[in-house]
Design a protein around this motif. Structure first.
Motif: not given
Length: 161
Positions: A18, A73, A76-77, A79-82, A110, A114, A118
């Motif tokens: 990533n 990082t 972001r995880l 916010e994306h529900g991870i 997950s 993710y 991405s």
């Protein structure tokens, strides 16, 4: 086009792919080879009958220093529900004061998935490497147990010791 191959599709390989996909100059392709039948490595999640069990880490802890370094990082995880903050106490918690704990809502794997989805990556499973040779032109030839080969310009090995 130059080729980079990452061996290992756990959290290290996924996160490295990533980061590199965002930072490598144009003209590079990124491939990942994993010996297992799916991603995750030590962050594997077993799913059966609408239930899941993490086979590796069940939660993740970041000290204040680590959180300062990796805040973007983790934000972001979340916010994306991870990931979500884990607000329950941990028995025998020996982490330094201010350490934040997180849990993956859909299983630890997950997080790996993710980072893999991405970016545009060439991911191949069931590829167990058995030899690595540096060629006279400084390229690298990688072979699998099933005699598949690939020649690349750069190689990153991420499997556990």
């Amino acid at each position: 086009m130059k080729k980079l191959l990452i061996v290992g599709c756990g959290i290290t390989g996924a996160y490295a792919s990533n980061l590199l996909a965002r930072q490598l100059p144009k003209g590079w392709s990124i491939g990942i080879w994993e010996k297992s039948r799916g991603p995750g490595g030590r962050l594997s999640t077993s799913r059966r009958n609408q239930s899941s069990v993490d086979l590796g880490a069940q939660y993740f802890s970041l000290s204040p220093k680590e959180m300062e370094k990796e805040r973007m990082t983790y934000t972001r995880l979340v916010e994306h529900g991870i990931l979500t903050h884990m607000d329950c106490p941990i028995d025998s918690d020996r982490h330094e004061k201010g350490t934040e704990h997180f849990v993956a809502l859909s299983g630890a794997s997950s997080i790996v998935k993710y980072f893999l989805t991405s970016r545009d990556l060439d991911i191949a499973f069931n590829k167990e490497v058995n030899s690595i040779n540096i060629l006279p032109d400084s390229r690298i030839k990688i072979s699998t147990l099933t005699n598949e080969t690939q020649t690349v310009d750069a190689l990153i090995l991420t499997q556990p010791a």
